[in-house]
Motif scaffolding. Structure first.
Motif, PDB file in Angstrom:
ATOM      1  N   TRP A   1       0.833  -1.203   0.000  1.00  0.00           N
ATOM      2  CA  TRP A   1       0.000   0.000   0.000  1.00  0.00           C
ATOM      3  C   TRP A   1       0.864   1.248   0.000  1.00  0.00           C
ATOM      4  CZ3 TRP A   1      -5.206  -0.954  -0.121  1.00  0.00           C
ATOM      5  CH2 TRP A   1      -5.618  -2.229   0.253  1.00  0.00           C
ATOM      6  N   VAL A   2       0.307   2.336  -0.489  1.00  0.00           N
ATOM      7  CA  VAL A   2       0.899   3.663  -0.347  1.00  0.00           C
ATOM      8  C   VAL A   2      -0.189   4.590   0.175  1.00  0.00           C
ATOM      9  CG1 VAL A   2       2.676   3.414  -2.117  1.00  0.00           C
ATOM     10  CG2 VAL A   2       0.419   4.275  -2.757  1.00  0.00           C
ATOM     11  N   MET A   3       0.220   5.560   0.966  1.00  0.00           N
ATOM     12  CA  MET A   3      -0.707   6.572   1.448  1.00  0.00           C
ATOM     13  C   MET A   3      -0.062   7.928   1.248  1.00  0.00           C
ATOM     14  SD  MET A   3      -2.583   6.952   5.069  1.00  0.00           S
ATOM     15  CE  MET A   3      -3.703   8.290   5.348  1.00  0.00           C
ATOM     16  N   TYR A   4      -0.826   8.828   0.644  1.00  0.00           N
ATOM     17  CA  TYR A   4      -0.348  10.184   0.403  1.00  0.00           C
ATOM     18  C   TYR A   4      -1.282  11.156   1.107  1.00  0.00           C
ATOM     19  CZ  TYR A   4       2.206   7.928  -3.375  1.00  0.00           C
ATOM     20  OH  TYR A   4       3.006   7.099  -4.104  1.00  0.00           O
ATOM     21  N   ILE A   5      -0.688  12.154   1.744  1.00  0.00           N
ATOM     22  CA  ILE A   5      -1.446  13.227   2.381  1.00  0.00           C
ATOM     23  C   ILE A   5      -1.040  14.524   1.698  1.00  0.00           C
ATOM     24  CG2 ILE A   5      -1.901  14.458   4.527  1.00  0.00           C
ATOM     25  CD1 ILE A   5      -1.100  11.844   6.001  1.00  0.00           C
ATOM     26  N   PHE A   6      -2.030  15.283   1.238  1.00  0.00           N
ATOM     27  CA  PHE A   6      -1.798  16.553   0.560  1.00  0.00           C
ATOM     28  C   PHE A   6      -2.340  17.679   1.436  1.00  0.00           C
ATOM     29  CE2 PHE A   6      -2.248  13.221  -2.585  1.00  0.00           C
ATOM     30  CZ  PHE A   6      -1.149  13.434  -3.413  1.00  0.00           C
ATOM     31  N   PRO A   7      -1.473  18.306   2.244  1.00  0.00           N
ATOM     32  CA  PRO A   7      -1.932  19.354   3.170  1.00  0.00           C
ATOM     33  C   PRO A   7      -2.614  20.525   2.470  1.00  0.00           C
ATOM     34  CG  PRO A   7       0.313  18.706   3.676  1.00  0.00           C
ATOM     35  CD  PRO A   7      -0.045  18.050   2.382  1.00  0.00           C
ATOM     36  N   GLY A   8      -2.230  20.787   1.228  1.00  0.00           N
ATOM     37  CA  GLY A   8      -2.850  21.870   0.468  1.00  0.00           C
ATOM     38  C   GLY A   8      -3.963  21.390  -0.441  1.00  0.00           C
ATOM     39  N   GLY A   9      -4.403  20.146  -0.263  1.00  0.00           N
ATOM     40  CA  GLY A   9      -5.424  19.578  -1.128  1.00  0.00           C
ATOM     41  C   GLY A   9      -4.838  19.192  -2.470  1.00  0.00           C
ATOM     42  N   ASP A  10      -5.696  18.727  -3.366  1.00  0.00           N
ATOM     43  CA  ASP A  10      -5.276  18.444  -4.730  1.00  0.00           C
ATOM     44  C   ASP A  10      -6.139  19.275  -5.666  1.00  0.00           C
ATOM     45  OD1 ASP A  10      -7.699  17.097  -5.127  1.00  0.00           O
ATOM     46  OD2 ASP A  10      -6.828  15.124  -4.865  1.00  0.00           O
ATOM     47  N   GLN A  11      -6.043  19.019  -6.958  1.00  0.00           N
ATOM     48  CA  GLN A  11      -6.736  19.867  -7.928  1.00  0.00           C
ATOM     49  C   GLN A  11      -8.254  19.820  -7.806  1.00  0.00           C
ATOM     50  OE1 GLN A  11      -5.303  18.424 -11.658  1.00  0.00           O
ATOM     51  NE2 GLN A  11      -6.541  16.568 -11.622  1.00  0.00           N
ATOM     52  N   ASP A  12      -8.817  18.778  -7.206  1.00  0.00           N
ATOM     53  CA  ASP A  12     -10.270  18.668  -7.053  1.00  0.00           C
ATOM     54  C   ASP A  12     -10.759  19.053  -5.666  1.00  0.00           C
ATOM     55  OD1 ASP A  12     -10.627  17.739  -9.693  1.00  0.00           O
ATOM     56  OD2 ASP A  12     -10.075  15.707  -9.076  1.00  0.00           O
ATOM     57  N   SER A  13      -9.853  19.489  -4.787  1.00  0.00           N
ATOM     58  CA  SER A  13     -10.230  19.842  -3.416  1.00  0.00           C
ATOM     59  C   SER A  13     -10.792  21.256  -3.342  1.00  0.00           C
ATOM     60  CB  SER A  13      -9.005  19.775  -2.500  1.00  0.00           C
ATOM     61  OG  SER A  13      -8.479  18.487  -2.455  1.00  0.00           O
TER      62      SER A  13
END
Length: 80
Positions: free
Chosen positions: A9-21
């Motif tokens: 598994w991989v887990m990614y956290i995007f503190p600034g969101g992504d393009q759809d956030s």
């Protein structure tokens, strides 16, 4: 990256969101990098220092391998 239930598994956290956030949101991604089916129940929580839950998401899904799940609006940055 981690191994659980015989899958990679991989887990990614995007503190600034992504393009759809939405503005001000944190997004997360859980990816199954093993090329085989799995049916799982799972959840993610963010808790404060007193154990109070600030954000939570859960899922119950089948996954065909080499794909994953996205939560574009997991939590407000200002909340966590």
């Amino acid at each position: 990256e981690f191994t659980c239930l015989g899958h990679q598994w991989v887990m990614y956290i995007f503190p600034g969101g992504d393009q759809d956030s939405a503005e001000g949101m944190v997004s997360i991604h859980l990816g199954n990098t093993t090329n085989k089916w799995i049916n799982i129940d799972f959840g993610f929580s963010i808790k404060d220092s007193d154990g109070g839950e600030k954000a939570h998401v859960k899922g119950e899904q089948e996954n065909d391998g080499l794909s994953g799940w996205w939560w574009e609006n997991f939590a407000k940055r200002s909340t966590i």
